[in-house]
Design an enzyme around this catalytic site. Sequence first.
Site, PDB file in Angstrom:
ATOM      1  N   ARG A   1       0.828  -1.205   0.000  1.00  0.00           N
ATOM      2  CA  ARG A   1       0.000   0.000   0.000  1.00  0.00           C
ATOM      3  C   ARG A   1       0.867   1.262   0.000  1.00  0.00           C
ATOM      4  O   ARG A   1       0.550   2.246  -0.666  1.00  0.00           O
ATOM      5  CB  ARG A   1      -0.931   0.004   1.221  1.00  0.00           C
TER       6      ARG A   1
ATOM      7  N   TYR B   1       1.033 -13.079  -0.709  1.00  0.00           N
ATOM      8  CA  TYR B   1       1.547 -12.771  -2.042  1.00  0.00           C
ATOM      9  C   TYR B   1       2.806 -11.917  -1.906  1.00  0.00           C
ATOM     10  O   TYR B   1       3.042 -11.310  -0.860  1.00  0.00           O
ATOM     11  CB  TYR B   1       0.495 -12.066  -2.914  1.00  0.00           C
TER      12      TYR B   1
ATOM     13  N   ASP C   1     -13.250   4.445   1.597  1.00  0.00           N
ATOM     14  CA  ASP C   1     -13.666   3.828   2.858  1.00  0.00           C
ATOM     15  C   ASP C   1     -14.566   4.742   3.689  1.00  0.00           C
ATOM     16  O   ASP C   1     -15.396   4.261   4.457  1.00  0.00           O
ATOM     17  CB  ASP C   1     -12.432   3.457   3.698  1.00  0.00           C
TER      18      ASP C   1
END
Length: 394
Positions: free
Chosen positions: A106, A218, A295
């Site tokens: 991120r 990942y 969000d």
Amino acid sequence: MDLPVVIAGAGIGGLSAALALGARGHDVLVVERAGELAEVGAGLQLSPNACRVLKELGVLDRLMPHAVAPRAIRIASGRTGREIASIELGDRIATRHGAPYLVVHRADLQRTLFDHALDQGRIEIRLGSEIIEISDTPDGIVQCHVQTGDILAQISAKALIGADGVWSSIRNRVPGHREADYTGLTAYRATLPAERVDDDLLTRTGLWLGPNAHLVHYPICAGREFNLVALVPERWTEEGWSATADRTALLDHFGNWAAGVKTLLEKPDTWLKWALCGVDANGPWSDGKIALLGDAAHAMLPFAAQGAAMAIEDAAVLAHHFPPTATNVRTVLKAYEADRRKRVKKVQETAVENGRIYHLSGPMAVGRNTVMKLMPPDRLSARQDWIYGWTPPL
Ligand SMILES: Cc1cc2nc3c(=O)[nH]c(=O)nc-3n(C[C@H](O)[C@H](O)[C@H](O)COP(=O)(O)OP(=O)(O)OC[C@H]3O[C@@H](n4cnc5c(N)ncnc54)[C@H](O)[C@@H]3O)c2cc1C
């Protein structure tokens, strides 16, 4: 004089909105509470619908050196360790949808959006700043009282976009808004240097399903790091992204899992955790010249890996409805909200449903695994087309 659009929050949604509105011809001021962009958050899977917007914003090429394009999502049983299904990604999905499926940290995405925004003449970003009060002038202009250290500035805006995340304070300015609700689930997150895991794990996304829990992993940071996120039910509600987790409590949750998975979970010395909260997308998301994005409007469970993608899509749709010449900003923001709600609600519901399916136990889990095993890989992949195939409005 043309007034800027003020955006609260330089997260993924706020910076994407700044770029999209800037490209449309608006002056933009982004007000970010954090004094610097820190390494908060974890890995993000960026599906083609998000990457397509990033491409249009001119960010994708700049992001690629930090990203990995996994070749597949391998779905396996946490209890037995055996593969259930594999969904091909890589070139195949990029060709199918015209944009890649990436995994990134991120912080890398945020930094890339930030740098790209600063390179555009129209965007100003004030770090260490907060909107502490909002008022309206008699002629309907939004006045943002912005505190930066000891300095209080009053900024007139043509619109205020609340992209200040799940615990948004701008949301309080939208009458009838939905509060963030704790979902009863906690995400544990850790990263490892890539050399500490098998090479095989660095080429794909892993999704392990088990009773009442699942695990996703990942590679991130161009393959230099390995990201693990373990999701479990828990009664814990602290706000924030970076609380240190009790490693033993985490390992206890996975005590009955296959030895290979437990070995992987034992590798990190430190885990962080955060309480997963949702904001019902039924809204409302706007009032007058104030609108919510990302969000702040519709935080969702990460089980469809779409929260950031929806914030990025919001940015494109907001800019589409908002020409710089718009005289009725209220109508513009209502059009944005109406355009987005149905899709975001459906994605939010899909994330809840995925969680229910991922966490099945007993015969229901056996049934799930059998259905997934028997389903042709193309059909399994095609189930995501309505999400990944979305294209931004022109
Ligand atoms: C475990 C987990 C895994 C996830 N995985 C994925 C995934 O794989 N794919 C995906 O698409 N999504 C994923 N998500 C969701 C994704 O992280 C969020 O949806 C996304 O970050 C939301 O972006 P945002 O800009 O709306 O909010 P944020 O990224 O939270 O940004 C909000 C910004 O506002 C700032 N701020 C807060 N309050 C104020 C204030 N008062 N004034 C000024 N600034 C303020 C904050 O400092 C922050 O910079 C995941 C989430 C979690 C928890």
